[in-house]
Every structure is written in structure tokens, then in C-alpha cells.
Design a protein around this motif. Structure first.
Motif, PDB file in Angstrom:
ATOM      1  N   MET A 111       4.771 -13.625  -4.767  1.00  0.00           N
ATOM      2  CA  MET A 111       4.584 -12.927  -3.506  1.00  0.00           C
ATOM      3  C   MET A 111       4.759 -13.912  -2.345  1.00  0.00           C
ATOM      4  SD  MET A 111       4.131  -9.760  -3.773  1.00  0.00           S
ATOM      5  CE  MET A 111       4.191  -8.749  -5.192  1.00  0.00           C
ATOM      6  N   VAL A 112       4.705 -13.384  -1.156  1.00  0.00           N
ATOM      7  CA  VAL A 112       4.959 -14.177   0.041  1.00  0.00           C
ATOM      8  C   VAL A 112       3.649 -14.488   0.760  1.00  0.00           C
ATOM      9  CG1 VAL A 112       6.070 -14.118   2.302  1.00  0.00           C
ATOM     10  CG2 VAL A 112       7.272 -13.234   0.318  1.00  0.00           C
ATOM     11  N   GLY A 113       3.480 -15.756   1.136  1.00  0.00           N
ATOM     12  CA  GLY A 113       2.307 -16.160   1.909  1.00  0.00           C
ATOM     13  C   GLY A 113       1.021 -16.061   1.107  1.00  0.00           C
ATOM     14  N   THR A 114      -0.089 -16.028   1.827  1.00  0.00           N
ATOM     15  CA  THR A 114      -1.408 -16.031   1.204  1.00  0.00           C
ATOM     16  C   THR A 114      -2.038 -14.643   1.168  1.00  0.00           C
ATOM     17  OG1 THR A 114      -2.451 -16.519   3.333  1.00  0.00           O
ATOM     18  CG2 THR A 114      -1.830 -18.411   1.960  1.00  0.00           C
ATOM     19  N   LEU A 115      -1.261 -13.617   1.392  1.00  0.00           N
ATOM     20  CA  LEU A 115      -1.775 -12.247   1.465  1.00  0.00           C
ATOM     21  C   LEU A 115      -1.952 -11.614   0.089  1.00  0.00           C
ATOM     22  CD1 LEU A 115       0.488 -11.295   4.419  1.00  0.00           C
ATOM     23  CD2 LEU A 115      -1.996 -11.311   4.502  1.00  0.00           C
ATOM     24  N   ASP A 116      -2.831 -10.628   0.012  1.00  0.00           N
ATOM     25  CA  ASP A 116      -3.083  -9.865  -1.197  1.00  0.00           C
ATOM     26  C   ASP A 116      -2.205  -8.610  -1.157  1.00  0.00           C
ATOM     27  OD1 ASP A 116      -4.172  -8.718  -3.494  1.00  0.00           O
ATOM     28  OD2 ASP A 116      -5.870  -7.858  -2.396  1.00  0.00           O
ATOM     29  N   TRP A 117      -0.993  -8.718  -1.709  1.00  0.00           N
ATOM     30  CA  TRP A 117      -0.036  -7.616  -1.679  1.00  0.00           C
ATOM     31  C   TRP A 117      -0.318  -6.630  -2.796  1.00  0.00           C
ATOM     32  CZ3 TRP A 117       2.820  -7.465   2.539  1.00  0.00           C
ATOM     33  CH2 TRP A 117       3.132  -8.657   3.203  1.00  0.00           C
ATOM     34  N   GLY A 118      -0.082  -5.355  -2.523  1.00  0.00           N
ATOM     35  CA  GLY A 118      -0.216  -4.311  -3.537  1.00  0.00           C
ATOM     36  C   GLY A 118       0.716  -3.165  -3.209  1.00  0.00           C
ATOM     37  N   PRO A 119       1.035  -2.322  -4.191  1.00  0.00           N
ATOM     38  CA  PRO A 119       1.971  -1.214  -3.971  1.00  0.00           C
ATOM     39  C   PRO A 119       1.535  -0.313  -2.809  1.00  0.00           C
ATOM     40  CG  PRO A 119       1.439  -1.436  -6.300  1.00  0.00           C
ATOM     41  CD  PRO A 119       0.503  -2.346  -5.560  1.00  0.00           C
ATOM     42  N   VAL A 120       2.499   0.063  -1.956  1.00  0.00           N
ATOM     43  CA  VAL A 120       2.171   0.887  -0.785  1.00  0.00           C
ATOM     44  C   VAL A 120       1.550   2.226  -1.177  1.00  0.00           C
ATOM     45  CG1 VAL A 120       3.806  -0.149   0.835  1.00  0.00           C
ATOM     46  CG2 VAL A 120       4.536   1.781  -0.568  1.00  0.00           C
ATOM     47  N   ASN A 121       1.955   2.781  -2.305  1.00  0.00           N
ATOM     48  CA  ASN A 121       1.393   4.080  -2.703  1.00  0.00           C
ATOM     49  C   ASN A 121      -0.091   3.981  -3.058  1.00  0.00           C
ATOM     50  OD1 ASN A 121       1.851   2.707  -5.095  1.00  0.00           O
ATOM     51  ND2 ASN A 121       2.575   4.486  -6.200  1.00  0.00           N
ATOM     52  N   GLU A 122      -0.589   2.772  -3.290  1.00  0.00           N
ATOM     53  CA  GLU A 122      -2.007   2.561  -3.560  1.00  0.00           C
ATOM     54  C   GLU A 122      -2.756   2.112  -2.305  1.00  0.00           C
ATOM     55  OE1 GLU A 122      -2.308  -0.235  -6.782  1.00  0.00           O
ATOM     56  OE2 GLU A 122      -1.042   0.994  -8.090  1.00  0.00           O
ATOM     57  N   ARG A 123      -2.027   1.917  -1.210  1.00  0.00           N
ATOM     58  CA  ARG A 123      -2.635   1.389   0.011  1.00  0.00           C
ATOM     59  C   ARG A 123      -2.224   2.181   1.248  1.00  0.00           C
ATOM     60  NH1 ARG A 123      -2.970  -5.087  -0.713  1.00  0.00           N
ATOM     61  NH2 ARG A 123      -3.969  -5.028  -2.746  1.00  0.00           N
ATOM     62  N   SER A 124      -2.103   3.474   1.107  1.00  0.00           N
ATOM     63  CA  SER A 124      -1.634   4.298   2.222  1.00  0.00           C
ATOM     64  C   SER A 124      -2.574   4.234   3.423  1.00  0.00           C
ATOM     65  CB  SER A 124      -1.423   5.745   1.780  1.00  0.00           C
ATOM     66  OG  SER A 124      -2.644   6.300   1.315  1.00  0.00           O
ATOM     67  N   GLY A 125      -3.836   3.896   3.229  1.00  0.00           N
ATOM     68  CA  GLY A 125      -4.775   3.763   4.334  1.00  0.00           C
ATOM     69  C   GLY A 125      -4.449   2.604   5.256  1.00  0.00           C
ATOM     70  N   LEU A 126      -3.564   1.717   4.811  1.00  0.00           N
ATOM     71  CA  LEU A 126      -3.141   0.588   5.636  1.00  0.00           C
ATOM     72  C   LEU A 126      -1.911   0.918   6.464  1.00  0.00           C
ATOM     73  CD1 LEU A 126      -3.529  -2.409   3.135  1.00  0.00           C
ATOM     74  CD2 LEU A 126      -5.067  -1.752   5.005  1.00  0.00           C
ATOM     75  N   LEU A 127      -1.385   2.138   6.333  1.00  0.00           N
ATOM     76  CA  LEU A 127      -0.127   2.494   6.979  1.00  0.00           C
ATOM     77  C   LEU A 127      -0.327   3.593   8.011  1.00  0.00           C
ATOM     78  CD1 LEU A 127       1.964   2.824   3.685  1.00  0.00           C
ATOM     79  CD2 LEU A 127       1.570   0.753   5.023  1.00  0.00           C
ATOM     80  N   ALA A 128       0.460   3.538   9.095  1.00  0.00           N
ATOM     81  CA  ALA A 128       0.474   4.638  10.058  1.00  0.00           C
ATOM     82  C   ALA A 128       0.957   5.891   9.326  1.00  0.00           C
ATOM     83  CB  ALA A 128       1.398   4.313  11.230  1.00  0.00           C
ATOM     84  N   ASP A 129       0.526   7.053   9.782  1.00  0.00           N
ATOM     85  CA  ASP A 129       0.868   8.306   9.104  1.00  0.00           C
ATOM     86  C   ASP A 129       2.364   8.485   8.838  1.00  0.00           C
ATOM     87  OD1 ASP A 129      -1.814   8.931   8.904  1.00  0.00           O
ATOM     88  OD2 ASP A 129      -1.802  10.269  10.642  1.00  0.00           O
ATOM     89  N   PRO A 130       3.256   8.283   9.848  1.00  0.00           N
ATOM     90  CA  PRO A 130       4.681   8.486   9.556  1.00  0.00           C
ATOM     91  C   PRO A 130       5.224   7.468   8.548  1.00  0.00           C
ATOM     92  CG  PRO A 130       4.388   7.753  11.834  1.00  0.00           C
ATOM     93  CD  PRO A 130       3.029   7.994  11.266  1.00  0.00           C
TER      94      PRO A 130
END
Length: 172
Positions: free
Chosen positions: A1-20
Motif C-alpha cells: 500500500m501507499v504511505g502510512t495509511l490504513d487502506w481498505g476496500p471502498v465498499n467496506e468504507r462508504s462512510g468515508l466517502l461523499a454520497d455521490p
């Protein structure tokens, strides 16, 4: 992965995304999301804090194109190491008399996204998305999520499959 972030699939993290963005990410293969400090959403601060190289970070700039009294909008994707040639390449490509950066209030209200988090994923239908060749060729790029509190990681080529996406030599 890139950088020091905790990446995960977007479909499991939709609360981190704007509605559109959440509504559109299902069609983006390989997209991952990670939470960040919203005060560090701007590119330089984000890259420094989370160890993401500038040449992996891609910025989305919303432009307003004017011709004959009509205004249309487009998004431009460039790596953080470059700048979109708005007055040359973008203006000519869009066939506009004048192109400028869209006012913040217009960009946020039209996209349904937060300033500093605007991304090409989930933009209004009909908007051209001009993707710089370097972004399209990048194995991975970090882009906005529509919100300042998170980022999306995906293959650069995934951006070329978005509705309205065109790959051009955009950066100078």
C-alpha cells in the motif's frame, strides 16, 4: 500500500466517502479508502504527514469553461508534481473562449463534495474528466474522496474508465 495509511476496500468504507462518490465507486476496480485528519487534506500537508510521494498524489481541479454566454464545467486530473495548463490545453480541448478555476461555492454545490476533497469519481453526468497522461499511466494514485476526512487509492488507469474521461497531455 501507499504511505502510512490504513487502506481498505471502498465498499467496506462508504462512510468515508461523499454520497455521490459512494454511489459511483462500485464501478471503480481496485479502489481503496483511508481516513485522514481533515486538517491535513491539502496535498502538501497530506503527503508530508502520511508519507505519500507527491508523484502518487493526484489533484482534481474543477474548471468553468465559457463560450457564447454559456458556462460548462469539467474536471482536470494532474499529479501533484504538475499543473494543469488551463489557459492553453484545457481551453482549446473544451472549445471555450475562456476557462478559469470554478469558484469554490460553485464547485462544492455542483459536485456535492467538500472543497479540498473533490474527486472525479461521482461527478455530475456530462462533465468531461480530463486525465493527464501521467495520472493514467501511474500504477497507483491517491485522490480525494469527496470529503476532507479521507482519501481514495486506485490504479491510475481506473480513472480512464469513468464516464466522460479522456486522457490528454494536460500538465505543464
Amino acid at each position: 500500500m501507499v504511505g502510512t495509511l490504513d487502506w481498505g476496500p471502498v465498499n467496506e468504507r462508504s462512510g468515508l466517502l461523499a454520497d455521490p462518490v459512494a454511489a459511483a465507486t462500485g464501478g471503480v476496480p481496485g479502489a481503496q479508502a483511508a481516513e485522514i485528519d481533515p486538517d491535513l487534506a491539502d496535498t502538501a500537508a497530506f503527503c508530508e504527514r502520511y508519507g505519500v510521494p507527491l508523484d502518487v498524489s493526484a489533484n482534481c481541479v474543477v474548471v468553468a469553461a465559457k463560450r457564447g454566454g454559456e458556462v460548462s464545467y469539467a474536471a482536470c486530473m494532474v499529479l501533484a508534481t504538475g499543473r494543469a495548463d488551463v489557459n492553453g490545453v484545457v481551453r482549446k480541448h473544451l472549445g471555450a473562449r475562456k476557462v478559469s478555476f470554478a469558484p469554490m461555492a460553485d464547485a462544492t454545490s455542483l459536485t456535492g463534495m467538500e472543497y479540498g476533497g473533490i474527486t472525479p469519481v461521482g461527478l455530475p453526468a456530462g462533465w468531461p474528466i480530463l486525465v493527464d497522461e501521467a495520472v493514467a499511466a501511474a500504477p497507483q494514485v491517491v485522490i480525494g474522496s469527496g470529503l476532507r476526512k479521507s482519501k481514495i487509492l486506485l490504479p491510475g488507469k481506473a480513472l480512464t474508465g469513468l464516464p466522460g474521461a479522456e486522457v490528454i497531455a494536460l500538465a505543464r
